[in-house]
Design a protein around this motif. Structure first.
Motif: not given
Length: 160
Positions: A38-43, A65-68, A90-99
């Motif tokens: 979707g709009e999330c970038w899953r690490w 370092a934390l990816t996000h 609300r997705n901890r694995w998402c590293w999309n900086p615009w989220h």
């Protein structure tokens, strides 16, 4: 206009800079260990016990370092002192900086408590991203959900 696709993450927008002493290959290293959902970038790389992505810093023995946080500081700005980055998705694995929103810990916790799926019985995935697929019965007769993938890995003594 800022490109927000993982492929577009390979080149930092104007003003992008290196965070947390990471090398110039940060965007590429993030992109190669990710999938778009979707709009999330899953690490898909390493995660910590809380389910947040971690990426190694350059140089021997410099830790991780934390990816996000690394992505936010690379593409947006430094995280202001005393603030946490809240995943609006609300997705901890998402590293999309615009989220991500820099907020106080109190606000971050309050947002999490109100989020749909906050209750452990409502979450479809374990903190490591596996589907909850089992139920364990405790000796006292109570039951709790368990991720069978993580449980099997734990009993073998390896990470899932």
């Amino acid at each position: 206009m800022t490109d927000t696709t993982v492929a577009g993450a390979r080149t930092a927008p104007a003003g992008g800079r290196l965070p947390l002493s990471l090398d110039h290959g940060l965007a590429e290293r993030l992109a190669t260990r990710s999938v778009v959902e979707g709009e999330c970038w899953r690490w898909t790389g390493a995660t910590n016990k809380g389910g947040y992505g971690v990426i190694g810093r350059t140089g021997n023995g410099n830790g991780a370092a934390l990816t996000h946080k690394a992505a936010y500081e690379f593409y947006i700005a430094d995280v202001p002192a005393g603030l946490d980055l809240d995943h609006r998705c609300r997705n901890r694995w998402c590293w999309n900086p615009w989220h991500l929103d820099p907020v106080t810990r109190k606000v971050n916790v309050a947002r999490g408590l109100r989020a749909p799926g906050y209750g452990p019985r409502e979450r479809p995935l374990c903190p490591y991203g596996h589907q909850y697929d089992g139920k364990r019965v405790r000796p006292d007769g109570g039951a709790h959900r368990v991720c069978e993938t993580c449980h099997r890995a734990h009993t073998r003594g390896v990470s899932a």
